[in-house]
Design a protein around this motif. Sequence first.
Motif, PDB file in Angstrom:
ATOM      1  N   GLY A   1       0.809  -1.206   0.000  1.00 20.01           N
ATOM      2  CA  GLY A   1       0.000   0.000   0.000  1.00 20.01           C
ATOM      3  C   GLY A   1       0.846   1.262   0.000  1.00 20.01           C
ATOM      4  N   ASN A   2       1.920   1.264   0.786  1.00 19.61           N
ATOM      5  CA  ASN A   2       2.798   2.430   0.826  1.00 19.61           C
ATOM      6  C   ASN A   2       3.569   2.618  -0.475  1.00 19.61           C
ATOM      7  OD1 ASN A   2       2.985   3.918   3.567  1.00 19.61           O
ATOM      8  ND2 ASN A   2       2.840   1.766   4.163  1.00 19.61           N
ATOM      9  N   VAL A   3       4.025   1.518  -1.059  1.00 21.98           N
ATOM     10  CA  VAL A   3       4.726   1.612  -2.347  1.00 21.98           C
ATOM     11  C   VAL A   3       3.788   2.163  -3.417  1.00 21.98           C
ATOM     12  CG1 VAL A   3       5.774   0.258  -4.209  1.00 21.98           C
ATOM     13  CG2 VAL A   3       6.427  -0.174  -1.835  1.00 21.98           C
ATOM     14  N   THR A   4       2.545   1.720  -3.394  1.00 23.35           N
ATOM     15  CA  THR A   4       1.566   2.185  -4.380  1.00 23.35           C
ATOM     16  C   THR A   4       1.238   3.662  -4.184  1.00 23.35           C
ATOM     17  OG1 THR A   4       0.592  -0.036  -4.436  1.00 23.35           O
ATOM     18  CG2 THR A   4      -0.720   1.762  -5.347  1.00 23.35           C
TER      19      THR A   4
ATOM     20  N   VAL B   1      -4.070   5.891 -15.361  1.00 26.73           N
ATOM     21  CA  VAL B   1      -3.405   5.022 -16.331  1.00 26.73           C
ATOM     22  C   VAL B   1      -4.430   4.366 -17.246  1.00 26.73           C
ATOM     23  CG1 VAL B   1      -1.948   2.982 -16.620  1.00 26.73           C
ATOM     24  CG2 VAL B   1      -1.498   4.581 -14.765  1.00 26.73           C
ATOM     25  N   ILE B   2      -5.514   3.894 -16.675  1.00 29.53           N
ATOM     26  CA  ILE B   2      -6.545   3.233 -17.476  1.00 29.53           C
ATOM     27  C   ILE B   2      -7.277   4.248 -18.348  1.00 29.53           C
ATOM     28  CG2 ILE B   2      -8.700   1.907 -17.347  1.00 29.53           C
ATOM     29  CD1 ILE B   2      -7.601   0.557 -14.865  1.00 29.53           C
ATOM     30  N   ARG B   3      -7.455   5.474 -17.835  1.00 30.95           N
ATOM     31  CA  ARG B   3      -8.066   6.510 -18.672  1.00 30.95           C
ATOM     32  C   ARG B   3      -7.189   6.845 -19.862  1.00 30.95           C
ATOM     33  NH1 ARG B   3      -9.605   8.869 -13.643  1.00 30.95           N
ATOM     34  NH2 ARG B   3      -7.820  10.285 -13.757  1.00 30.95           N
ATOM     35  N   ASN B   4      -5.883   6.861 -19.656  1.00 28.93           N
ATOM     36  CA  ASN B   4      -4.958   7.179 -20.747  1.00 28.93           C
ATOM     37  C   ASN B   4      -4.793   6.024 -21.723  1.00 28.93           C
ATOM     38  OD1 ASN B   4      -4.489   9.704 -19.617  1.00 28.93           O
ATOM     39  ND2 ASN B   4      -2.747   8.982 -18.401  1.00 28.93           N
ATOM     40  N   TYR B   5      -4.953   4.805 -21.218  1.00 28.46           N
ATOM     41  CA  TYR B   5      -4.827   3.608 -22.063  1.00 28.46           C
ATOM     42  C   TYR B   5      -6.066   2.734 -21.849  1.00 28.46           C
ATOM     43  CZ  TYR B   5       0.045   5.133 -22.127  1.00 28.46           C
ATOM     44  OH  TYR B   5       1.197   5.866 -22.267  1.00 28.46           O
ATOM     45  N   PRO B   6      -7.173   3.063 -22.521  1.00 25.21           N
ATOM     46  CA  PRO B   6      -8.455   2.384 -22.275  1.00 25.21           C
ATOM     47  C   PRO B   6      -8.401   0.868 -22.459  1.00 25.21           C
ATOM     48  CG  PRO B   6      -8.765   4.333 -23.626  1.00 25.21           C
ATOM     49  CD  PRO B   6      -7.294   4.123 -23.537  1.00 25.21           C
ATOM     50  N   GLU B   7      -7.467   0.393 -23.294  1.00 29.20           N
ATOM     51  CA  GLU B   7      -7.383  -1.050 -23.517  1.00 29.20           C
ATOM     52  C   GLU B   7      -6.999  -1.803 -22.254  1.00 29.20           C
ATOM     53  OE1 GLU B   7      -3.448   0.838 -24.829  1.00 29.20           O
ATOM     54  OE2 GLU B   7      -5.602   1.253 -24.993  1.00 29.20           O
ATOM     55  N   LEU B   8      -6.374  -1.112 -21.305  1.00 21.33           N
ATOM     56  CA  LEU B   8      -5.988  -1.745 -20.043  1.00 21.33           C
ATOM     57  C   LEU B   8      -7.178  -1.975 -19.116  1.00 21.33           C
ATOM     58  CD1 LEU B   8      -2.668   0.167 -19.216  1.00 21.33           C
ATOM     59  CD2 LEU B   8      -2.925  -2.056 -20.301  1.00 21.33           C
TER      60      LEU B   8
ATOM     61  N   LEU C   1      -2.278  -4.819 -11.735  1.00 23.22           N
ATOM     62  CA  LEU C   1      -2.838  -3.485 -11.555  1.00 23.22           C
ATOM     63  C   LEU C   1      -1.844  -2.555 -10.856  1.00 23.22           C
ATOM     64  CD1 LEU C   1      -6.545  -4.193 -10.512  1.00 23.22           C
ATOM     65  CD2 LEU C   1      -5.780  -3.002 -12.571  1.00 23.22           C
ATOM     66  N   VAL C   2      -1.160  -3.078  -9.847  1.00 21.28           N
ATOM     67  CA  VAL C   2      -0.147  -2.278  -9.149  1.00 21.28           C
ATOM     68  C   VAL C   2       0.989  -1.920 -10.101  1.00 21.28           C
ATOM     69  CG1 VAL C   2       1.577  -2.289  -7.303  1.00 21.28           C
ATOM     70  CG2 VAL C   2      -0.698  -3.219  -6.879  1.00 21.28           C
ATOM     71  N   ALA C   3       1.441  -2.903 -10.895  1.00 18.04           N
ATOM     72  CA  ALA C   3       2.526  -2.658 -11.849  1.00 18.04           C
ATOM     73  C   ALA C   3       2.124  -1.614 -12.885  1.00 18.04           C
ATOM     74  CB  ALA C   3       2.925  -3.962 -12.533  1.00 18.04           C
ATOM     75  N   MET C   4       0.882  -1.700 -13.357  1.00 15.95           N
ATOM     76  CA  MET C   4       0.375  -0.729 -14.331  1.00 15.95           C
ATOM     77  C   MET C   4       0.400   0.677 -13.765  1.00 15.95           C
ATOM     78  SD  MET C   4      -2.845  -2.924 -15.832  1.00 15.95           S
ATOM     79  CE  MET C   4      -3.825  -1.438 -15.917  1.00 15.95           C
ATOM     80  N   GLU C   5       0.033   0.817 -12.498  1.00 13.87           N
ATOM     81  CA  GLU C   5      -0.018   2.136 -11.881  1.00 13.87           C
ATOM     82  C   GLU C   5       1.387   2.695 -11.653  1.00 13.87           C
ATOM     83  OE1 GLU C   5       0.217   5.176  -9.010  1.00 13.87           O
ATOM     84  OE2 GLU C   5       0.822   3.130  -8.556  1.00 13.87           O
ATOM     85  N   LEU C   6       2.340   1.813 -11.311  1.00 19.47           N
ATOM     86  CA  LEU C   6       3.677   2.270 -10.983  1.00 19.47           C
ATOM     87  C   LEU C   6       4.535   2.570 -12.213  1.00 19.47           C
ATOM     88  CD1 LEU C   6       4.715  -0.057  -8.011  1.00 19.47           C
ATOM     89  CD2 LEU C   6       4.276   2.398  -7.909  1.00 19.47           C
TER      90      LEU C   6
END
Length: 344
Positions: free
Chosen positions: A140-143, A229-236, A276-281
């Motif tokens: 949680g802190n890393v995210t 991230v998902i808004r910028n890349y809708p396919e995700l 999902l965490v990797a996508m956000e980071l």
Amino acid sequence: MATFLGIDYPTCWFLLVGAVFTGYIILDGFDLGAGIIHLFFTKEESRRIALNAIGPVWDGNEVWIVIGGGALFAGFPEVYASLLSAFYVPFILFLLGIIFRAISIEFRSKEPMLWWRRMWDISYCASSTLIAFLLGVILGNVTEGINMGPDHVFRGSFTEFLNPYALLTGVTTVALLMMHGAIYLVMKTENRLYTKLTLIVKDATIFFVIMILLTSFYTLLYLPKMAAVIRNYPELFVVPVMMVLTIANITRQITKRKYLYAFISSAVTISLLMILVAMELYPNMLVSTQSPANNLTVYNASSSQKTLGIMLVVAAIGVPLVVGYTTFVFVTFKGKVKLDEMSY
């Protein structure tokens, strides 16, 4: 910049480190889950069966955290240094949890006294819960990001780690591993313990669904950058959709008492949560709450290209060996647990 299968080396190592830690959470996760629910079993025989269900695999599963730490150190030494120094207290508590879980499993059967076995049962449950909770708190802190200066040194205090999002993530991780471990145990047991575990599985699944919904709502309301991230890349968007479907399938398979499929869905859910965490980071690995300029990324924190290339060859040899060994152990000890003179 050198590439492997069209992917640059730093990104390859980002994916490799993520995959190894995901493997650890999936494999050691059901061991931890079994420990978290251990005190729900009141009979001595039930507790012994539950211990013997994980007995052949728990120590081998811990190898994955060692591989993950080694991969992080080899690929991103500055991230390794900053992460472990920032989370010094949580990691020390994590190591203590690992130690006490191991000695609880091994020492419990050494003496026949009731107080002795109860003491180690409590230690086993407490240490498993602590490990799972700390994994969630760290994630949680890393995210969310940490108070890291331009020299990549942590500037905050231990109390900063106990923020609402990290605590919520910690409890959600405990709930997830409770469900994961209960599903594994129900596959390995029979008769009265099997019947009891079918009820525990349902309750643990309800607990997890409630916690993942709360965590998701909190994330959308207070951490909008994670949805950006998902808004910028809708396919995700397919990733959270798949996660919802796998969680729904867990409940479906539990209702049908097809626990192997429920366990597979639980493992896939863990994988999708890590994705999902990797996508956000990405491309960040450690985010600074002070300034984006202080972030440690896969590019400014990675080892040299030559080092990454050599270590990729080592990983290509070593990881399949570990996967093969793990598979061999699970195949060898498949089926229901039977107690004998060699049991815990």
